[in-house]
Write a protein that holds these residues in place. Structure first.
Motif, PDB file in Angstrom:
ATOM      1  N   TYR A  46       0.858  -1.197   0.000  1.00 29.41           N
ATOM      2  CA  TYR A  46       0.000   0.000   0.000  1.00 29.41           C
ATOM      3  C   TYR A  46       0.888   1.238   0.000  1.00 29.41           C
ATOM      4  O   TYR A  46       1.705   1.438   0.900  1.00 29.41           O
ATOM      5  CB  TYR A  46      -0.919   0.013   1.223  1.00 29.41           C
ATOM      6  CG  TYR A  46      -1.934   1.141   1.166  1.00 29.41           C
ATOM      7  CD1 TYR A  46      -3.196   0.913   0.647  1.00 29.41           C
ATOM      8  CD2 TYR A  46      -1.619   2.421   1.607  1.00 29.41           C
ATOM      9  CE1 TYR A  46      -4.129   1.939   0.563  1.00 29.41           C
ATOM     10  CE2 TYR A  46      -2.536   3.451   1.527  1.00 29.41           C
ATOM     11  CZ  TYR A  46      -3.792   3.204   1.000  1.00 29.41           C
ATOM     12  OH  TYR A  46      -4.713   4.223   0.911  1.00 29.41           O
ATOM     13  N   HIS A  47       0.668   2.112  -1.016  1.00 32.99           N
ATOM     14  CA  HIS A  47       1.513   3.294  -1.162  1.00 32.99           C
ATOM     15  C   HIS A  47       0.725   4.549  -1.482  1.00 32.99           C
ATOM     16  O   HIS A  47       1.311   5.563  -1.846  1.00 32.99           O
ATOM     17  CB  HIS A  47       2.568   3.037  -2.231  1.00 32.99           C
ATOM     18  CG  HIS A  47       3.361   1.788  -1.997  1.00 32.99           C
ATOM     19  ND1 HIS A  47       4.330   1.700  -1.012  1.00 32.99           N
ATOM     20  CD2 HIS A  47       3.294   0.557  -2.573  1.00 32.99           C
ATOM     21  CE1 HIS A  47       4.844   0.483  -1.007  1.00 32.99           C
ATOM     22  NE2 HIS A  47       4.232  -0.230  -1.941  1.00 32.99           N
ATOM     23  N   GLY A  48      -0.597   4.506  -1.349  1.00 29.60           N
ATOM     24  CA  GLY A  48      -1.425   5.672  -1.602  1.00 29.60           C
ATOM     25  C   GLY A  48      -2.371   5.453  -2.760  1.00 29.60           C
ATOM     26  O   GLY A  48      -2.323   4.426  -3.446  1.00 29.60           O
ATOM     27  N   LYS A  49      -3.240   6.454  -3.000  1.00 25.63           N
ATOM     28  CA  LYS A  49      -4.302   6.281  -3.993  1.00 25.63           C
ATOM     29  C   LYS A  49      -4.336   7.356  -5.075  1.00 25.63           C
ATOM     30  O   LYS A  49      -5.291   7.393  -5.852  1.00 25.63           O
ATOM     31  CB  LYS A  49      -5.658   6.211  -3.289  1.00 25.63           C
ATOM     32  CG  LYS A  49      -5.841   4.940  -2.475  1.00 25.63           C
ATOM     33  CD  LYS A  49      -7.166   4.954  -1.743  1.00 25.63           C
ATOM     34  CE  LYS A  49      -7.338   3.702  -0.904  1.00 25.63           C
ATOM     35  NZ  LYS A  49      -8.473   3.803   0.026  1.00 25.63           N
ATOM     36  N   THR A  50      -3.354   8.259  -5.118  1.00 28.10           N
ATOM     37  CA  THR A  50      -3.244   9.095  -6.303  1.00 28.10           C
ATOM     38  C   THR A  50      -2.815   8.194  -7.461  1.00 28.10           C
ATOM     39  O   THR A  50      -2.388   7.062  -7.245  1.00 28.10           O
ATOM     40  CB  THR A  50      -2.235  10.220  -6.069  1.00 28.10           C
ATOM     41  OG1 THR A  50      -1.013   9.657  -5.575  1.00 28.10           O
ATOM     42  CG2 THR A  50      -2.758  11.234  -5.052  1.00 28.10           C
ATOM     43  N   LEU A  64      -1.338   4.718  -6.840  1.00 29.30           N
ATOM     44  CA  LEU A  64      -2.311   3.638  -6.974  1.00 29.30           C
ATOM     45  C   LEU A  64      -1.783   2.525  -7.866  1.00 29.30           C
ATOM     46  O   LEU A  64      -2.127   1.354  -7.683  1.00 29.30           O
ATOM     47  CB  LEU A  64      -3.619   4.199  -7.539  1.00 29.30           C
ATOM     48  CG  LEU A  64      -4.796   3.236  -7.650  1.00 29.30           C
ATOM     49  CD1 LEU A  64      -5.166   2.658  -6.295  1.00 29.30           C
ATOM     50  CD2 LEU A  64      -5.993   3.941  -8.278  1.00 29.30           C
ATOM     51  N   SER A  65      -0.926   2.870  -8.816  1.00 25.95           N
ATOM     52  CA  SER A  65      -0.355   1.854  -9.705  1.00 25.95           C
ATOM     53  C   SER A  65       0.481   0.839  -8.943  1.00 25.95           C
ATOM     54  O   SER A  65       0.641  -0.300  -9.387  1.00 25.95           O
ATOM     55  CB  SER A  65       0.511   2.532 -10.777  1.00 25.95           C
ATOM     56  OG  SER A  65      -0.252   3.439 -11.543  1.00 25.95           O
ATOM     57  N   VAL A  66       1.030   1.252  -7.788  1.00 26.32           N
ATOM     58  CA  VAL A  66       1.840   0.332  -6.987  1.00 26.32           C
ATOM     59  C   VAL A  66       1.143  -0.069  -5.688  1.00 26.32           C
ATOM     60  O   VAL A  66       1.729  -0.760  -4.851  1.00 26.32           O
ATOM     61  CB  VAL A  66       3.231   0.936  -6.691  1.00 26.32           C
ATOM     62  CG1 VAL A  66       4.056   0.967  -7.963  1.00 26.32           C
ATOM     63  CG2 VAL A  66       3.145   2.324  -6.078  1.00 26.32           C
ATOM     64  N   THR A  67      -0.104   0.369  -5.513  1.00 24.63           N
ATOM     65  CA  THR A  67      -0.928  -0.106  -4.397  1.00 24.63           C
ATOM     66  C   THR A  67      -1.688  -1.313  -4.901  1.00 24.63           C
ATOM     67  O   THR A  67      -2.688  -1.185  -5.616  1.00 24.63           O
ATOM     68  CB  THR A  67      -1.886   0.995  -3.918  1.00 24.63           C
ATOM     69  OG1 THR A  67      -1.124   2.033  -3.285  1.00 24.63           O
ATOM     70  CG2 THR A  67      -2.898   0.460  -2.914  1.00 24.63           C
TER      71      THR A  67
END
Length: 457
Positions: free
Chosen positions: A183-187, A191-194
């Motif tokens: 989980y790395h955020g949702k911008t 989001l591409s790496v979440t």
């Protein structure tokens, strides 16, 4: 999360209630009534102001309003230390907060610094040099692993991720390798790496050439890097927080960093949740002596007062941003008021030995949680794991997470679920919690598990 049977039924709005009342008032009088009709309309009674839940329904989203109703409908209005107070006069022990409140709420040292900056110069023109940001960067760099000296302040963890990904691309590393349940955020870039299709699906296509590997699995990581030699950016967490407090095998970080060097990959370690003492060390990478190209910092950097995060990089990694200060900018990034909070937070963590307190309190709390959960192993509780003050209780089924969370709320305790792991209840208490507060939590957890086990069978 279990909800009452009526939770999905929207309550009548104030407008609907008022309209209904108007129809009732305007109904014809019975034949036997003798009172004369009024010659002019009576003054209207002012409608009461809408409550918080109604304002959420109108302007912030019905889903969030329903969640608030399920939790009791109260609104939080005051906080201090380990406690949050609600508008109905109750208070709740905050062992959640998604990892933000390592110093608790409204720590006096951070408040003082923010008040002082608010009275002097809260936001900058971004034309001249601004001294608070410079001092905050120096304070943070003094406590990061050696070589991570260049700081780019932003407003949130997701923004820190975006900055890290852009910096990697400036070095030609535009293929991404992330971890399953990371989980790395949702911008959009973050989001591409979440790695959760629940959050990604509605916004696809995301960044291309993105691979997911199992957290802790070096063979999978090496295979992904071999396919993307000299063009990969790897992003991982020392412990997966939203992924359910997943702790990798010993030496995983060190060996992953070695693979990145061998295959020419750019390494980002996301310590937004795990850094600044949360794991009982300053950083999750400390135990294995890892120095990534980029370290992401957030949550606790706020001091529990003002949102602020940062991307911290080595000199070589930071060079594209260093050369051109307008390559990646933000109007409110590195604002004086946020940097005052960040500097005070770092200095307080150091001065009050928050790292040592988190390690000691984490050992005590984890032992207590393990003991309480032991009678329910394999029936209700699958596993308990943690490091420092990041602790996860994995249940045998997802329903138990919501039920336990509600039971704890009813006993005056707040905790969190895990966004990327539906069966894990997550504890991120403040390091300033005292013995009585820890005992209160453990007592509440014991009662909550007993109740949930009785109800679910």
């Amino acid at each position: 999360m279990a909800a009452p049977a009526t939770a999905g039924v929207a309550a009548p709005t104030l407008e609907e209630t008022a309209a209904h009342a108007a129809v009732e008032t305007a109904a014809p009088a019975p034949a036997e009534a003798t009172a004369p009709a009024p010659t002019s309309p009576s003054p209207a009674t002012p409608a009461p102001p809408p409550d918080t839940a109604e304002l959420y329904r109108r302007h912030l989203g019905t889903g969030r309003a329903v969640m608030g109703a399920v939790l009791g409908g109260m609104a939080e209005v005051y906080s201090e230390g380990a406690w949050v107070h609600t508008d109905d006069g109750r208070r709740y022990l905050d062992f959640g907060g998604y990892g933000v409140f390592i110093l608790g709420h409204r720590h006096p040292a951070v408040l003082e610094a923010v008040h002082r900056q608010l009275g002097a110069h809260p936001l900058a023109t971004r034309v001249f040099l601004e001294p608070v940001a410079a001092r905050a960067a120096a304070a943070l760099a003094a406590h990061t692993p050696a070589g991570l000296d260049h700081v780019h302040f932003v407003n949130s963890g997701a923004e820190a991720t975006e900055a890290g990904l852009k910096l990697a691309r400036a070095h030609g590393r535009n293929a991404l390798v992330t971890t399953v349940s990371g989980y790395h955020g949702k911008t959009l870039g973050a989001l591409s790496v979440t790695a959760n299709s629940l959050y990604q699906k509605a916004f696809e296509p995301l960044l291309p050439d993105t691979a997911q590997v199992t957290h802790g699995n070096l063979a999978e990581l090496e295979a992904a890097l071999a396919e993307r030699r000299d063009r990969a950016c790897v992003i991982l967490e020392p412990v997966q927080g939203e992924g359910g407090v997943r702790i990798p095998p010993p030496r995983y970080l060190a060996e992953a960093a070695g693979l990145c060097r061998a295959y020419g990959a750019f390494l980002i370690v996301d310590e937004v949740q795990t850094g600044l003492g949360r794991l009982g060390t300053w950083w999750g990478v400390d135990a294995e002596g890892v120095v990534p190209d980029v370290l992401l910092v957030g949550k606790g950097l706020s001091g529990g007062v003002v949102p602020v995060a940062a991307m911290v990089a080595t000199k070589d990694a930071y060079r594209p941003f260093s050369r051109d200060p307008y390559l990646h900018t933000s109007t409110f990034g590195a604002s004086p008021i946020a940097c005052a909070a960040a500097m005070a937070a770092v200095e307080t963590i150091d001065r009050e030995d928050i790292v040592g307190r988190a390690a000691a309190l984490g050992r005590q709390l984890l032992a207590g949680v393990v003991e309480i959960c032991a009678p329910y192993r394999d029936r209700l509780v699958h596993d308990v794991r943690g490091r420092g003050l990041l602790i996860g209780i994995e249940f045998t089924r997802a329903q138990a997470v919501g039920e336990t969370l509600l039971e704890l709320v009813s006993r005056g305790v707040l905790v969190n679920h895990s966004l990327n792991s539906t069966r894990v209840l997550r504890l991120t208490p403040p390091a300033i919690a005292d013995a009585d507060e820890v005992q209160l939590f453990l007592d509440a957890l014991a009662e909550a598990l007993r109740s949930v086990h009785t109800r679910l069978g």
